[in-house]
Design an enzyme around this catalytic site. Structure first.
Site, short mmCIF file in Angstrom:
data_model
loop_
_atom_site.label_atom_id
_atom_site.label_comp_id
_atom_site.label_asym_id
_atom_site.label_seq_id
_atom_site.Cartn_x
_atom_site.Cartn_y
_atom_site.Cartn_z
N LYS A 253 78.26 33.24 34.98
CA LYS A 253 77.32 32.36 35.63
C LYS A 253 78.72 32.30 36.90
O LYS A 253 79.94 32.76 36.70
CB LYS A 253 77.77 31.33 35.37
N ASP B 217 71.43 27.89 41.31
CA ASP B 217 71.33 26.59 40.25
C ASP B 217 71.61 24.68 41.36
O ASP B 217 71.52 25.25 42.30
CB ASP B 217 72.95 26.89 39.34
P1 NDP Z 1 69.07 20.68 41.90
O1 NDP Z 1 70.40 20.75 42.64
O2 NDP Z 1 67.80 21.39 42.88
O3 NDP Z 1 68.45 19.61 41.64
C1 NDP Z 1 69.59 19.18 40.14
C2 NDP Z 1 69.12 17.40 40.48
O4 NDP Z 1 69.96 16.50 39.85
C3 NDP Z 1 68.84 16.35 41.54
O5 NDP Z 1 67.77 15.49 41.73
C4 NDP Z 1 70.74 16.02 41.26
O6 NDP Z 1 70.93 14.48 42.09
C5 NDP Z 1 70.73 16.29 40.04
N1 NDP Z 1 72.14 15.85 39.47
C6 NDP Z 1 73.25 16.25 39.44
N2 NDP Z 1 74.53 16.90 39.54
C7 NDP Z 1 74.57 15.47 39.08
C8 NDP Z 1 75.14 14.43 38.62
N3 NDP Z 1 76.29 15.45 38.31
N4 NDP Z 1 74.91 13.52 38.07
C9 NDP Z 1 73.57 13.53 37.85
N5 NDP Z 1 72.55 13.64 38.46
C10 NDP Z 1 72.98 15.43 39.26
O7 NDP Z 1 69.28 21.51 40.72
P2 NDP Z 1 67.97 22.10 39.98
O8 NDP Z 1 67.18 21.54 39.80
O9 NDP Z 1 67.99 23.32 39.63
O10 NDP Z 1 69.38 22.28 38.77
C11 NDP Z 1 68.90 21.31 37.23
C12 NDP Z 1 69.79 21.55 36.17
O11 NDP Z 1 68.61 22.31 36.13
C13 NDP Z 1 70.69 22.31 36.02
O12 NDP Z 1 71.46 21.72 34.22
C14 NDP Z 1 70.35 23.98 36.16
O13 NDP Z 1 71.85 23.95 35.36
C15 NDP Z 1 69.53 23.98 35.44
N6 NDP Z 1 68.48 25.00 35.75
C16 NDP Z 1 68.47 25.67 36.80
C17 NDP Z 1 67.53 26.56 36.77
C18 NDP Z 1 67.04 26.75 38.02
O14 NDP Z 1 66.15 28.24 37.94
N7 NDP Z 1 66.93 26.00 39.37
C19 NDP Z 1 67.28 27.57 35.86
C20 NDP Z 1 67.80 27.15 34.39
C21 NDP Z 1 68.74 26.33 34.81
P3 NDP Z 1 72.10 14.39 43.62
O15 NDP Z 1 70.67 15.05 43.97
O16 NDP Z 1 71.69 13.59 43.75
O17 NDP Z 1 72.69 14.57 43.25
O1 2IT Z 2 71.01 28.17 35.08
C1 2IT Z 2 70.22 29.57 34.69
O2 2IT Z 2 69.00 30.23 34.23
C2 2IT Z 2 69.70 29.26 36.03
N1 2IT Z 2 70.31 28.78 36.76
C3 2IT Z 2 68.54 30.53 36.37
C4 2IT Z 2 69.53 32.19 36.84
C5 2IT Z 2 69.19 32.87 37.14
O3 2IT Z 2 69.58 34.09 37.05
O4 2IT Z 2 67.55 33.16 38.44
#
Ligand code: NDP
Ligand code: 2IT
Length: 448
Positions: free
Chosen positions: A126, A166
């Site tokens: 990561k 992420d």
């Molecule tokens: P994005 O940046 O697309 O979206 C994040 C969302 O969460 C936004 O709505 C953001 O609001 C909110 N958010 C982020 N940080 C905070 C905080 N500290 N407090 C409140 N709201 C918060 O990220 P993703 O959707 O990609 O990721 C969301 C989660 O999913 C994370 O935990 C990530 O690690 C996990 N994840 C993502 C994957 C992927 O493929 N993208 C795969 C597996 C897990 P705002 O815009 O206002 O900051």
């Molecule tokens: O938390 C996760 O699994 C991710 N942000 C996706 C990682 C990836 O390599 O697609």
């Protein structure tokens, strides 16, 4: 003292000021207790747990860039290469002001077991930076991404370490980073996933985490005698994971009534309008208040200190898709009081340890993130396969592979939990099933 307790104590002592890393290690090791006890002498002699909790390698570096006013800004970049027993390091890059080494280590540690659960050959890693993409111009984002990759490119490669998106890192950032990698290293290779479709990206990667979350949730519900159709769902977050989780939940016949961001949350009694949500979040990169302003059935609630937001809304299924520790014990109590039957984690570690225990004690089906959100990284691994064979597969082909992977993951957790006398405890099932393959590979490869 038991071996598990000794190693937990060691992690806390050796890694002070990293509470999220301690939390992730505790959750995993606690549920491995029975497996560890059955192999204690061998594991101790080989220092297996000590090796598992120590990253193979970690980088911390300066990221200087120039803002639109001509001012030089300095951020800190990180890449933690945690475990390569079963494949090249694989895991996203988080861009958020809260990023520090402990957060990247917790995410990298989780990623080892998640990637193992996918059944695909990917190790755990990561990275990220404390850079805040909010309010930055496109040129500032490019300047940051180029500077970040100028250093990161020394440590990554298609067969060594393959980062992806992420929080705060989406298609735009991956594009700028890929361009800079190619320019400096002079190779056109699948060094990042989540790429645009015109330069090696995979169809369905954008949708994969959210869709995968729903494929697993649907299977978990079915196997426990429930039907997702007609259920009311609360989603938190409104980013990549939340948007496509909402879309797939509604396609499967559920009604999603909430989404949130860091400044507020929306309750939409008619069900979230996904097209409008995408317009506000993916196109305009605006706040959720704009969603509510354009939608008469929606109420907007400003986030206030101590307020519990989306989890106070009555629902059957809760899908936390924003960030770590966003669902605490009080939230879990509110969900249980409102009759919630299932919680599946779209985000990484969104539920605190106390909240998880409370939900499980109250018979709420609980799918931990390392299983439930594995669809994103699994599809990243499918993107790597396509890049290796220099082909691209259709949306349907990738989506059907993703669905199979998620259904298999659920059954693997279920089986592992049953094998160790913890039927229905999918946290224990996920940790054991993820651990078994990694340990097997680590043991076979000797003391490295
Ligand atoms: P994005 O940046 O697309 O979206 C994040 C969302 O969460 C936004 O709505 C953001 O609001 C909110 N958010 C982020 N940080 C905070 C905080 N500290 N407090 C409140 N709201 C918060 O990220 P993703 O959707 O990609 O990721 C969301 C989660 O999913 C994370 O935990 C990530 O690690 C996990 N994840 C993502 C994957 C992927 O493929 N993208 C795969 C597996 C897990 P705002 O815009 O206002 O900051
Ligand atoms: O938390 C996760 O699994 C991710 N942000 C996706 C990682 C990836 O390599 O697609």
């Amino acid at each position: 003292m038991s071996y598990v307790d000794e190693v937990i104590e060691l992690v806390v002592k050796k890694n002070p000021s990293e509470p999220e890393f301690h939390q992730a290690v505790k959750e995993v090791l606690e549920s491995l207790r029975v497996v560890v006890e059955a192999n204690e002498e061998k594991f101790r002699r080989e220092a297996l747990l000590e090796r598992l909790v120590e990253p193979e390698r970690q980088f911390k570096f300066r990221v200087p860039w120039v803002d639109d006013k001509g001012q030089v800004q300095v951020n800190t970049g990180y890449r933690v290469q945690f475990n390569s027993a079963i494949g090249p390091y694989k895991g996203g890059l988080r861009l958020h002001p809260s990023v520090n080494l402990g957060i990247i280590k917790f995410l990298g540690f989780e990623q080892i077991f998640k990637n193992s659960l996918t059944g695909l050959p990917i190790g755990g890693g990561k990275g990220g930076s404390d850079f805040d993409p909010k309010g930055k111009s496109d040129r500032e984002i490019m300047a940051f991404c180029q500077s970040f990759m100028t250093e990161l490119c020394k440590y990554i490669g298609a067969d060594t370490d393959v980062p992806a998106g992420d929080i705060g890192t989406g298609a735009r950032e991956i594009g700028y980073m890929f361009g800079q990698y190619k320019r400096i290293r002079g190779v056109y290779e699948g060094v990042l996933t989540g790429k645009g479709l015109s330069y090696g990206g995979s169809l369905a990667r954008t949708e994969a985490t959210g869709y995968g979350l729903l494929y697993l949730t649907d299977e978990m519900l079915k196997c426990n005698g429930h039907d997702i159709k007609g259920k009311t769902v609360c989603v938190s977050g409104s980013g990549n994971v939340a948007i496509y989780a909402t879309q797939k939940a509604q396609e499967l016949g559920a009604k999603v009534v909430t989404v949130s961001d860091s400044t507020g949350w929306v309750y939409d009694k008619d069900g979230i309008d996904v097209a409008l949500l995408k317009e506000v979040k993916e196109v305009k990169r605006a706040r959720l208040s704009e969603y509510a302003a354009a939608r008469p059935s929606a109420e907007y609630h400003e986030k206030k200190n101590g307020e519990h937001g989306v989890w106070t809304v009555k629902c059957d299924i809760a899908l936390p898709c924003a960030t770590q520790n966003e669902l605490d014990l009080d939230d879990a109590k509110a969900l249980v009081a409102n009759g919630c039957i299932a919680v599946a984690e779209g985000a990484n570690m969104p539920t605190t340890l106390e909240a998880t225990e409370y939900l499980q004690a109250n018979k709420v089906l609980f799918a931990p993130g390392k299983a439930a959100n594995a669809g994103g990284v699994a599809t990243s691994a499918l993107e790597m396969s396509q890049n290796s064979e220099r082909l691209s597969w259709s949306f349907e082909e990738v989506d059907s592979k993703l669905k199979n992977i998620m259904v298999n993951i659920f059954h693997n957790l279920d089986d592992a939990a049953k094998r160790y006398g913890a039927e229905g405890n999918y946290v224990v099932g996920a940790n054991i099933a993820g651990f078994e393959k990694v340990v097997d590979a680590m043991t076979a490869q000797g003391i490295v």
